[in-house]
Motif scaffolding. Structure first.
Motif, PDB file in Angstrom:
ATOM      1  N   VAL A 228       0.876  -1.172   0.000  1.00 36.53           N
ATOM      2  CA  VAL A 228       0.000   0.000   0.000  1.00 36.53           C
ATOM      3  C   VAL A 228       0.913   1.221   0.000  1.00 36.53           C
ATOM      4  O   VAL A 228       1.754   1.387   0.890  1.00 36.53           O
ATOM      5  CB  VAL A 228      -0.922   0.000   1.235  1.00 36.53           C
ATOM      6  N   ILE A 229       0.769   2.042  -1.035  1.00 41.35           N
ATOM      7  CA  ILE A 229       1.706   3.151  -1.248  1.00 41.35           C
ATOM      8  C   ILE A 229       0.982   4.487  -1.119  1.00 41.35           C
ATOM      9  O   ILE A 229      -0.124   4.657  -1.628  1.00 41.35           O
ATOM     10  CB  ILE A 229       2.350   3.028  -2.651  1.00 41.35           C
ATOM     11  N   ALA A 230       1.618   5.409  -0.420  1.00 44.29           N
ATOM     12  CA  ALA A 230       1.071   6.766  -0.332  1.00 44.29           C
ATOM     13  C   ALA A 230       1.817   7.641  -1.333  1.00 44.29           C
ATOM     14  O   ALA A 230       3.050   7.607  -1.394  1.00 44.29           O
ATOM     15  CB  ALA A 230       1.256   7.315   1.073  1.00 44.29           C
ATOM     16  N   CYS A 231       1.063   8.394  -2.114  1.00 43.15           N
ATOM     17  CA  CYS A 231       1.691   9.213  -3.155  1.00 43.15           C
ATOM     18  C   CYS A 231       1.502  10.693  -2.871  1.00 43.15           C
ATOM     19  O   CYS A 231       0.405  11.131  -2.523  1.00 43.15           O
ATOM     20  CB  CYS A 231       1.085   8.871  -4.506  1.00 43.15           C
ATOM     21  N   LEU A 232       2.571  11.445  -3.015  1.00 43.47           N
ATOM     22  CA  LEU A 232       2.493  12.883  -2.800  1.00 43.47           C
ATOM     23  C   LEU A 232       2.815  13.595  -4.106  1.00 43.47           C
ATOM     24  O   LEU A 232       3.956  13.544  -4.581  1.00 43.47           O
ATOM     25  CB  LEU A 232       3.490  13.310  -1.706  1.00 43.47           C
ATOM     26  N   ASP A 233       1.810  14.213  -4.708  1.00 42.44           N
ATOM     27  CA  ASP A 233       2.031  15.043  -5.887  1.00 42.44           C
ATOM     28  C   ASP A 233       2.522  16.387  -5.366  1.00 42.44           C
ATOM     29  O   ASP A 233       1.835  17.040  -4.577  1.00 42.44           O
ATOM     30  CB  ASP A 233       0.730  15.247  -6.674  1.00 42.44           C
ATOM     31  N   VAL A 234       3.710  16.773  -5.787  1.00 43.25           N
ATOM     32  CA  VAL A 234       4.331  17.966  -5.213  1.00 43.25           C
ATOM     33  C   VAL A 234       4.542  19.015  -6.303  1.00 43.25           C
ATOM     34  O   VAL A 234       4.903  18.674  -7.428  1.00 43.25           O
ATOM     35  CB  VAL A 234       5.704  17.588  -4.591  1.00 43.25           C
ATOM     36  N   SER A 486      -2.869   2.704  -9.566  1.00 40.59           N
ATOM     37  CA  SER A 486      -3.039   4.040  -9.008  1.00 40.59           C
ATOM     38  C   SER A 486      -4.282   4.701  -9.586  1.00 40.59           C
ATOM     39  O   SER A 486      -4.730   4.350 -10.676  1.00 40.59           O
ATOM     40  CB  SER A 486      -1.797   4.873  -9.350  1.00 40.59           C
ATOM     41  N   SER A 487      -4.784   5.672  -8.858  1.00 46.17           N
ATOM     42  CA  SER A 487      -5.897   6.555  -9.259  1.00 46.17           C
ATOM     43  C   SER A 487      -7.276   5.984  -8.941  1.00 46.17           C
ATOM     44  O   SER A 487      -7.652   4.934  -9.451  1.00 46.17           O
ATOM     45  CB  SER A 487      -5.861   6.895 -10.752  1.00 46.17           C
ATOM     46  N   GLY A 488      -7.980   6.714  -8.108  1.00 47.80           N
ATOM     47  CA  GLY A 488      -9.394   6.414  -7.913  1.00 47.80           C
ATOM     48  C   GLY A 488      -9.792   5.833  -6.574  1.00 47.80           C
ATOM     49  O   GLY A 488     -10.988   5.660  -6.302  1.00 47.80           O
ATOM     50  N   ALA A 489      -8.801   5.496  -5.693  1.00 49.90           N
ATOM     51  CA  ALA A 489      -9.180   4.866  -4.424  1.00 49.90           C
ATOM     52  C   ALA A 489     -10.037   5.834  -3.604  1.00 49.90           C
ATOM     53  O   ALA A 489      -9.687   7.003  -3.449  1.00 49.90           O
ATOM     54  CB  ALA A 489      -7.940   4.494  -3.629  1.00 49.90           C
ATOM     55  N   GLY A 490     -11.168   5.327  -3.090  1.00 47.38           N
ATOM     56  CA  GLY A 490     -12.043   6.175  -2.288  1.00 47.38           C
ATOM     57  C   GLY A 490     -12.490   5.485  -1.012  1.00 47.38           C
ATOM     58  O   GLY A 490     -13.061   6.116  -0.127  1.00 47.38           O
ATOM     59  N   ALA A 491     -12.238   4.181  -0.908  1.00 46.69           N
ATOM     60  CA  ALA A 491     -12.675   3.418   0.266  1.00 46.69           C
ATOM     61  C   ALA A 491     -11.808   2.178   0.395  1.00 46.69           C
ATOM     62  O   ALA A 491     -11.162   1.775  -0.585  1.00 46.69           O
ATOM     63  CB  ALA A 491     -14.135   2.992   0.079  1.00 46.69           C
ATOM     64  N   VAL A 492     -11.788   1.570   1.571  1.00 54.22           N
ATOM     65  CA  VAL A 492     -10.928   0.399   1.785  1.00 54.22           C
ATOM     66  C   VAL A 492     -11.272  -0.738   0.812  1.00 54.22           C
ATOM     67  O   VAL A 492     -10.394  -1.467   0.351  1.00 54.22           O
ATOM     68  CB  VAL A 492     -10.998  -0.111   3.252  1.00 54.22           C
ATOM     69  N   GLU A 493     -12.552  -0.848   0.475  1.00 56.63           N
ATOM     70  CA  GLU A 493     -12.987  -1.943  -0.414  1.00 56.63           C
ATOM     71  C   GLU A 493     -12.341  -1.851  -1.802  1.00 56.63           C
ATOM     72  O   GLU A 493     -12.183  -2.856  -2.493  1.00 56.63           O
ATOM     73  CB  GLU A 493     -14.517  -1.934  -0.589  1.00 56.63           C
ATOM     74  N   HIS A 494     -11.985  -0.638  -2.197  1.00 50.30           N
ATOM     75  CA  HIS A 494     -11.358  -0.496  -3.518  1.00 50.30           C
ATOM     76  C   HIS A 494     -10.000  -1.186  -3.563  1.00 50.30           C
ATOM     77  O   HIS A 494      -9.575  -1.658  -4.614  1.00 50.30           O
ATOM     78  CB  HIS A 494     -11.214   0.988  -3.882  1.00 50.30           C
ATOM     79  N   GLN A 521      -3.725   2.497   8.028  1.00 52.34           N
ATOM     80  CA  GLN A 521      -3.947   1.372   8.926  1.00 52.34           C
ATOM     81  C   GLN A 521      -5.300   0.690   8.656  1.00 52.34           C
ATOM     82  O   GLN A 521      -5.400  -0.534   8.677  1.00 52.34           O
ATOM     83  CB  GLN A 521      -3.892   1.902  10.377  1.00 52.34           C
ATOM     84  N   SER A 522      -6.335   1.487   8.350  1.00 51.88           N
ATOM     85  CA  SER A 522      -7.653   0.886   8.074  1.00 51.88           C
ATOM     86  C   SER A 522      -7.613   0.077   6.785  1.00 51.88           C
ATOM     87  O   SER A 522      -8.250  -0.975   6.679  1.00 51.88           O
ATOM     88  CB  SER A 522      -8.745   1.948   7.902  1.00 51.88           C
ATOM     89  N   VAL A 523      -6.846   0.580   5.803  1.00 50.79           N
ATOM     90  CA  VAL A 523      -6.718  -0.184   4.553  1.00 50.79           C
ATOM     91  C   VAL A 523      -6.073  -1.530   4.859  1.00 50.79           C
ATOM     92  O   VAL A 523      -6.543  -2.587   4.436  1.00 50.79           O
ATOM     93  CB  VAL A 523      -5.852   0.597   3.524  1.00 50.79           C
ATOM     94  N   LYS A 524      -4.999  -1.484   5.678  1.00 53.68           N
ATOM     95  CA  LYS A 524      -4.269  -2.713   5.994  1.00 53.68           C
ATOM     96  C   LYS A 524      -5.174  -3.690   6.753  1.00 53.68           C
ATOM     97  O   LYS A 524      -5.173  -4.890   6.478  1.00 53.68           O
ATOM     98  CB  LYS A 524      -3.046  -2.384   6.853  1.00 53.68           C
TER      99      LYS A 524
END
Ligand code: 1PR
Length: 536
Positions: A228-234, A486-494, A521-524
């Motif tokens: 699970v990756i967190a992306c920062l558009d800078v 990537s793109s579009g995640a809005g809930a853990v189910e995705h 953490q909730s995603v995990k």
């Protein structure tokens, strides 16, 4: 002889060992660099973080007359920790661009993973270990995951069995660590394995440190964890501050009169928070890199430096990797740009627009010129260090034969009932469509040396309606390198949906994490409940 708080580091200058340095310092130790062979002999403990290719590393060790001294140091059973290539070099030889002779201390040949059995190479990500003997430094890791990134591995045999302290399963059981007396070496990266990795390093650096000794855990071979990756558009906002922003279908400006760049926080703070929250990786995309030269953008390099001091999971940086001539006529190659990113603390670089041009050329001619940024960077740093970021846009079709590019039947028909779509690649942050599809591009960049694909989708970006499963399935089935959805995640189910329905190796999200709508953490926890292997 060095004092107790000093660690000797054998950095032969072939690549980035910044993260190892940062981890050692984070644990409160000072570093003494090996300058001469005598420094090895005078070390109280020696860390050898091998980087680059096997042959190049052996070459440097031989030229600097360090190979023999290193062997002598190890034969005297003096405290030693080899990391990654630092483990492989202990073996007799490697098939990497070879055969090439190694230090020959452990029987066995280092070979390439076999990708024909459906396992993606490079092996990138988090795996648990099977501990086979008392390994001291691995004593309390239990079934927790550690981070690997490699295409070559050493295999267990009757001749090296007494060295092996753990194995890992990735299509086959390979050697994850060795230990004999004070000699330790690990194939994974403790400096990138979060708190588990730091505790492994701490045990090596300070064998007297508090040990919550547990019996070795014999657990069933585990699968590679989904990341699970967190992306920062800078980008720089209109006031000139570097901010984390986030677009809707790549438009990062607010819908206000001022039309300002959306500001969701400071890059270093957010990256540090995501590390603590359990992100398996952090990505920075310098989204205006296509027009602003990134080496002029010193704050971005500063962001990487600060981040790597406190974030002990892998980081990727992209944006603006291409050849460039500045206002004074000074020419910078894409390799120089990438090298600066690596030196500043990135583990991987990601190439967007420039990879599209290279793939177009290659698809047309079938010739690998070796000149593209992708080829040059992966040749020097290895393909595991090069990600290609794709920014495709869906183009609906009535008939899949209407285009020369690969089209798929889509789950949700287009506005005029179209049942098919192809995914057109874009450059310059989605501003320009190009004559190549995501499928063709993915195949081409795999051939040209990409180690991973970061697969965005402009239509889904920021919409929170879920990943584009049609696209992700198309690409992850087409290549044998790892794909990041990537793109579009809005809930853990995705997240569970994309892992159940496609072969993607990782899922990346931005907006929901920045806006604190869903915690990592909730995603995990959700994925764990759904029975998907992840790192907790
Ligand atoms: O072309 O090599 O200079 O690289 C530019 C890089 O910047 C590319 O990787 C490209 O994807 C990225 N980029 C350029 N413009 C934008 C933009 O948004 N205007 N961002 C942009 C790409 C997409 C993802 C985003 C996910 C998840 N952003 O990074 O994080 O879609 O978002 P979500 O979870 O909120 O839906 P070069």
């Amino acid at each position: 002889v060095d004092d107790d708080s000093v660690v000797t580091l054998l950095d032969y200058g072939a690549g980035n060992v910044r993260s190892v340095r940062n981890a050692i310092r984070f644990l409160g130790f000072d570093i003494k660099d090996v300058q001469t062979p005598e420094d090895i002999m005078n070390a109280k403990r020696l860390i050898f973080p091998g980087v680059g290719a096997f042959a190049a590393a052996m070459d440097v060790l031989n030229k600097k007359e360090m190979a023999e001294v290193l062997c002598a140091y190890i034969k005297q059973d003096r405290p030693f920790l080899g990391i990654c290539l630092g483990l492989q070099l202990l073996f007799e030889s490697s098939e990497e661009n070879g055969p090439v002779k190694g230090l020959g201390l452990i029987p066995g040949v280092v070979g390439r993973f076999d990708s024909s059995n459906g396992f993606r190479v490079p092996h990138i990500g988090w795996n648990a270990l099977q501990i086979t003997k008392d390994s001291q430094i691995l004593d309390d890791i239990g079934s927790r995951h550690v981070y690997f990134v490699h295409s070559y591995r050493a295999m267990p045999s009757d001749d090296n069995r007494d060295w092996i302290s753990s194995t890992c399963n990735y299509g086959e059981n390979f050697i994850a660590s060795v230990r004999r007396g004070n000699i330790h070496a690990v194939q994974f990266h403790p400096e990138k394995s979060g708190d588990v990795g730091l505790s492994i390093l701490r045990r090596f650096l300070d064998p007297k440190c508090e040990i919550t000794k547990k019996p070795p855990v014999h657990r069933k071979a585990s699968k590679l964890a989904k990341r699970v990756i967190a992306c920062l558009d800078v980008r720089t906002n209109d006031k000139g501050d570097l901010v984390v922003t986030k677009g809707d279908q790549y438009n990062v400006r607010e819908h206000t009169k001022e039309n300002e760049v959306r500001n969701l926080g400071k890059p270093v703070d957010l990256a540090g928070q995501y590390y603590l929250d359990g992100a398996d990786e952090v990505s920075f995309l310098n989204i205006t890199g296509f027009r602003d030269f990134p080496l002029g953008d010193l704050p971005m390099l500063q962001v990487l430096r600060y981040t790597s001091e406190n974030v002990f999971v892998p980081s990727t940086v992209g944006g603006g990797i291409r050849d460039f001539t500045d206002g004074t006529g000074r020419y910078y190659s894409s390799l120089e740009v990438a090298s600066e990113y690596f030196r500043s603390g990135a583990d991987k670089v990601s190439i967007g627009s420039d990879a599209v041009y290279a793939a177009e050329e290659y698809s047309k001619t079938g010739v690998k010129t070796g000149k593209s940024s992708l080829e040059q960077i992966s040749k020097v740093y290895g393909n595991q260090a090069v990600v290609v970021s794709i920014d495709p846009r869906r183009v609906y079709l009535k008939d899949p034969d209407d285009v020369e590019f690969k089209a798929v039947r889509v789950r949700n028909p287009g506005p005029n009932g179209e049942e098919y779509a192809w995914y057109q690649c874009t450059v310059n942050g989605g501003r320009e469509g190009r004559p190549i599809g995501a499928y063709e591009l993915a195949k081409a960049v795999e051939d040209l040396g990409a180690g991973e694909i970061l697969l965005n989708c402009i239509d889904c970006d920021g919409q929170g309606k879920g990943f584009d499963i049609d696209l992700i399935k198309l690409i992850s089935d087409a290549v044998s390198i790892p794909v990041i959805a990537s793109s579009g995640a809005g809930a853990v189910e995705h997240f569970s949906e994309v892992f159940f329905e496609t072969n993607t190796s990782a899922a990346l999200a931005a907006g929901i994490f920045h806006r604190k709508e869903v915690a990592i953490q909730s995603v995990k926890e959700h994925l764990l409940k759904a029975g998907i292997e992840i790192r907790m």
